[in-house]
Design a protein around this motif. Structure first.
Motif, PDB file in Angstrom:
ATOM      1  N   THR A 152       0.822  -1.223   0.000  1.00 37.03           N
ATOM      2  CA  THR A 152       0.000   0.000   0.000  1.00 37.03           C
ATOM      3  C   THR A 152       0.849   1.264   0.000  1.00 37.03           C
ATOM      4  O   THR A 152       0.310   2.365   0.138  1.00 37.03           O
ATOM      5  N   ALA A 153       2.149   1.129  -0.170  1.00 36.99           N
ATOM      6  CA  ALA A 153       3.061   2.275  -0.044  1.00 36.99           C
ATOM      7  C   ALA A 153       2.672   3.449  -0.946  1.00 36.99           C
ATOM      8  O   ALA A 153       2.598   4.598  -0.498  1.00 36.99           O
TER       9      ALA A 153
ATOM     10  N   VAL B 246     -10.739  -9.773   7.562  1.00 34.85           N
ATOM     11  CA  VAL B 246     -10.188  -8.593   6.892  1.00 34.85           C
ATOM     12  C   VAL B 246     -10.200  -7.378   7.812  1.00 34.85           C
ATOM     13  O   VAL B 246      -9.622  -6.334   7.484  1.00 34.85           O
ATOM     14  N   LEU B 247     -10.827  -7.505   8.970  1.00 37.88           N
ATOM     15  CA  LEU B 247     -10.782  -6.424   9.954  1.00 37.88           C
ATOM     16  C   LEU B 247      -9.350  -6.157  10.402  1.00 37.88           C
ATOM     17  O   LEU B 247      -9.037  -5.070  10.896  1.00 37.88           O
ATOM     18  N   LEU B 248      -8.479  -7.142  10.231  1.00 36.28           N
ATOM     19  CA  LEU B 248      -7.058  -6.935  10.526  1.00 36.28           C
ATOM     20  C   LEU B 248      -6.495  -5.809   9.663  1.00 36.28           C
ATOM     21  O   LEU B 248      -5.645  -5.029  10.109  1.00 36.28           O
ATOM     22  N   ALA B 249      -6.961  -5.719   8.427  1.00 34.22           N
ATOM     23  CA  ALA B 249      -6.492  -4.676   7.512  1.00 34.22           C
ATOM     24  C   ALA B 249      -6.887  -3.300   8.029  1.00 34.22           C
ATOM     25  O   ALA B 249      -6.097  -2.353   8.004  1.00 34.22           O
ATOM     26  N   TYR B 250      -8.127  -3.171   8.506  1.00 37.39           N
ATOM     27  CA  TYR B 250      -8.602  -1.891   9.024  1.00 37.39           C
ATOM     28  C   TYR B 250      -7.859  -1.500  10.300  1.00 37.39           C
ATOM     29  O   TYR B 250      -7.490  -0.333  10.482  1.00 37.39           O
TER      30      TYR B 250
ATOM     31  N   VAL C 194      -6.834 -10.320   3.399  1.00 39.75           N
ATOM     32  CA  VAL C 194      -6.481  -9.193   4.269  1.00 39.75           C
ATOM     33  C   VAL C 194      -5.624  -8.185   3.503  1.00 39.75           C
ATOM     34  O   VAL C 194      -5.828  -6.974   3.593  1.00 39.75           O
ATOM     35  N   LEU C 195      -4.673  -8.682   2.725  1.00 39.78           N
ATOM     36  CA  LEU C 195      -3.809  -7.801   1.932  1.00 39.78           C
ATOM     37  C   LEU C 195      -4.623  -7.028   0.895  1.00 39.78           C
ATOM     38  O   LEU C 195      -4.416  -5.823   0.699  1.00 39.78           O
ATOM     39  N   ALA C 196      -5.555  -7.713   0.244  1.00 36.03           N
ATOM     40  CA  ALA C 196      -6.391  -7.055  -0.766  1.00 36.03           C
ATOM     41  C   ALA C 196      -7.265  -5.979  -0.128  1.00 36.03           C
ATOM     42  O   ALA C 196      -7.436  -4.881  -0.673  1.00 36.03           O
ATOM     43  N   GLU C 197      -7.800  -6.279   1.047  1.00 37.77           N
ATOM     44  CA  GLU C 197      -8.665  -5.302   1.718  1.00 37.77           C
ATOM     45  C   GLU C 197      -7.868  -4.103   2.222  1.00 37.77           C
ATOM     46  O   GLU C 197      -8.412  -2.999   2.337  1.00 37.77           O
ATOM     47  N   SER C 198      -6.584  -4.305   2.497  1.00 32.04           N
ATOM     48  CA  SER C 198      -5.735  -3.187   2.920  1.00 32.04           C
ATOM     49  C   SER C 198      -5.689  -2.114   1.840  1.00 32.04           C
ATOM     50  O   SER C 198      -5.737  -0.914   2.134  1.00 32.04           O
ATOM     51  N   CYS C 199      -5.612  -2.542   0.600  1.00 35.57           N
ATOM     52  CA  CYS C 199      -5.640  -1.581  -0.512  1.00 35.57           C
ATOM     53  C   CYS C 199      -6.997  -0.896  -0.583  1.00 35.57           C
ATOM     54  O   CYS C 199      -7.086   0.308  -0.872  1.00 35.57           O
ATOM     55  N   GLU C 200      -8.059  -1.655  -0.291  1.00 34.88           N
ATOM     56  CA  GLU C 200      -9.401  -1.081  -0.311  1.00 34.88           C
ATOM     57  C   GLU C 200      -9.558  -0.008   0.768  1.00 34.88           C
ATOM     58  O   GLU C 200     -10.278   0.973   0.573  1.00 34.88           O
TER      59      GLU C 200
ATOM     60  N   PHE D 206      -7.424   2.178   1.766  1.00 39.65           N
ATOM     61  CA  PHE D 206      -6.906   3.444   1.252  1.00 39.65           C
ATOM     62  C   PHE D 206      -7.798   3.997   0.141  1.00 39.65           C
ATOM     63  O   PHE D 206      -7.964   5.212   0.023  1.00 39.65           O
ATOM     64  N   LYS D 207      -8.361   3.107  -0.658  1.00 38.06           N
ATOM     65  CA  LYS D 207      -9.262   3.563  -1.729  1.00 38.06           C
ATOM     66  C   LYS D 207     -10.555   4.147  -1.155  1.00 38.06           C
ATOM     67  O   LYS D 207     -11.087   5.137  -1.667  1.00 38.06           O
ATOM     68  N   LEU D 208     -11.046   3.542  -0.081  1.00 37.34           N
ATOM     69  CA  LEU D 208     -12.236   4.062   0.575  1.00 37.34           C
ATOM     70  C   LEU D 208     -11.967   5.443   1.163  1.00 37.34           C
ATOM     71  O   LEU D 208     -12.788   6.366   1.055  1.00 37.34           O
ATOM     72  N   THR D 209     -10.811   5.570   1.792  1.00 36.12           N
ATOM     73  CA  THR D 209     -10.430   6.856   2.381  1.00 36.12           C
ATOM     74  C   THR D 209     -10.288   7.925   1.312  1.00 36.12           C
ATOM     75  O   THR D 209     -10.730   9.062   1.482  1.00 36.12           O
ATOM     76  N   ARG D 210      -9.679   7.549   0.183  1.00 32.27           N
ATOM     77  CA  ARG D 210      -9.521   8.484  -0.919  1.00 32.27           C
ATOM     78  C   ARG D 210     -10.892   8.915  -1.458  1.00 32.27           C
ATOM     79  O   ARG D 210     -11.102  10.086  -1.800  1.00 32.27           O
ATOM     80  N   ARG D 211     -11.829   7.995  -1.504  1.00 27.74           N
ATOM     81  CA  ARG D 211     -13.179   8.319  -1.967  1.00 27.74           C
ATOM     82  C   ARG D 211     -13.815   9.380  -1.057  1.00 27.74           C
ATOM     83  O   ARG D 211     -14.456  10.321  -1.525  1.00 27.74           O
TER      84      ARG D 211
END
Length: 324
Positions: free
Chosen positions: A21-22, A135-139, A224-230, A232-237
């Motif tokens: 996610t860098a 996937v809550l681990l990602a959040y 979990v890794l895939a949701e980590s990218c999500e 940041f995308k949610l935040t950007r939205r």
């Protein structure tokens, strides 16, 4: 992952999340920090920002709490989530406290109720965490670690902004009360803990994520890794939508940048004069030449490193140097 003497060593889950996610993280950070000064000058803008981010944090915390307390949650899933269930870092209540302090300065600055981005984020988190609770681990990693790291810079900026609104002519130093009571600062404060205690809490979260990842299957880890990218995308939205709500047009961002520079420590008269004369001497053509030269040198160094690492002898020496 890294390979050494035929053995495969994986990155920790937290480190791998940071790695993949860098670019998203860097871009989002620049966008948020460029808009922060606007919020510090405009109570409505800051309130809108807090509202949008409260949806993000409150939604995933509600899902985490629900899975922990629900008797029907599978034991392995509960075991995974219990490692990151740390009430001291939960932010829902702090958002409420900050939102009460940051209210519009006039009736014309009516607050926005529901928005498409906020609704999208809420629905996405509910769906994702219901279908794949792990996937809550990602959040937990992305959003809590953000508060421990970059959030502290925002906290300092809010405190400075609040202090500047006081009459400091009678003060030799910045009043500590002003720093602690600044509206909007509760989000970045963990139950009045000292800096050392906050670091211990941060380490507790890191350790919890490490323990939780040991219970994940390869498929769950990938999710979990895939949701980590999500995340940041949610935040950007949310941030992109705030530009429309708050009127953060490019011209406003220019003013925001100027405000950011004015918030920094004012250099001495001598350094300002020296800086201006230095800038005058650097015309555009010279700057372009310098940049091109730097790029060429960087490319050559990178190519030489690549040749060195790709040679068999270098690879062998590298393995021997690792002691494996």
């Amino acid at each position: 992952m890294f390979s050494s003497s035929g053995n495969t060593k994986k990155l920790s889950l937290g480190d791998e999340i940071n790695y993949i996610t860098a670019s998203l993280h860097h871009e989002l950070n620049m966008i948020i920090m460029s808009r922060l000064p606007l919020g510090l000058k405009n109570p409505k803008a800051f309130h809108e920002g807090l509202t949008s981010f409260s949806v993000l944090y409150s939604s995933f915390e509600a899902a985490l709490d629900s899975h922990i307390r629900n008797p029907s949650t599978p034991s392995r899933t509960r075991a995974i989530l219990e490692h990151v269930y740390i009430p001291a870092v939960h932010r829902a209540s702090t958002f409420e406290a900050d939102l009460k302090k940051y209210s519009p300065s006039s009736e014309k600055d009516e607050l926005t109720k529901g928005t498409p981005a906020r609704a999208y984020v809420l629905n996405h988190i509910r769906r994702a965490t219901n279908e794949t609770p792990h996937v809550l681990l990602a959040y937990c990693h992305c959003l809590y670690m953000a508060l421990f790291a970059g959030g502290q810079h925002i906290k300092a900026a809010i405190a400075r902004s609040a202090v500047r609104k006081l009459d400091l002519a009678q003060h030799q130093t910045v009043p500590e009360e002003a720093k602690k009571s600044a509206p909007g600062i509760a989000l970045f404060t963990f139950d009045g803990r000292s800096t050392k205690e906050e670091q211990e809490l941060r380490q507790k979260l890191r350790d919890g994520i490490r323990q939780a990842e040991e219970l994940l299957t390869p498929k769950e880890r990938a999710e979990v890794l895939a949701e980590s990218c999500e995340v940041f995308k949610l935040t950007r939205r949310l941030v992109d939508e705030l530009d429309g709500i708050c009127g953060t047009a490019p011209t406003v961002l220019v003013a925001t940048k100027q405000y950011t520079e004015s918030e920094s420590t004012v250099p001495s008269v001598e350094s300002q004069a020296s800086g201006r004369s230095w800038i005058k001497r650097l015309d555009r053509k010279r700057v372009e030449t310098m940049v091109k030269g730097f790029v060429c040198v960087s490319f050559m160094v990178g190519y030489l490193v690549y040749l060195n690492l790709s040679s068999p002898s270098a690879a062998t020496e590298g393995l021997e140097g690792n002691g494996n």
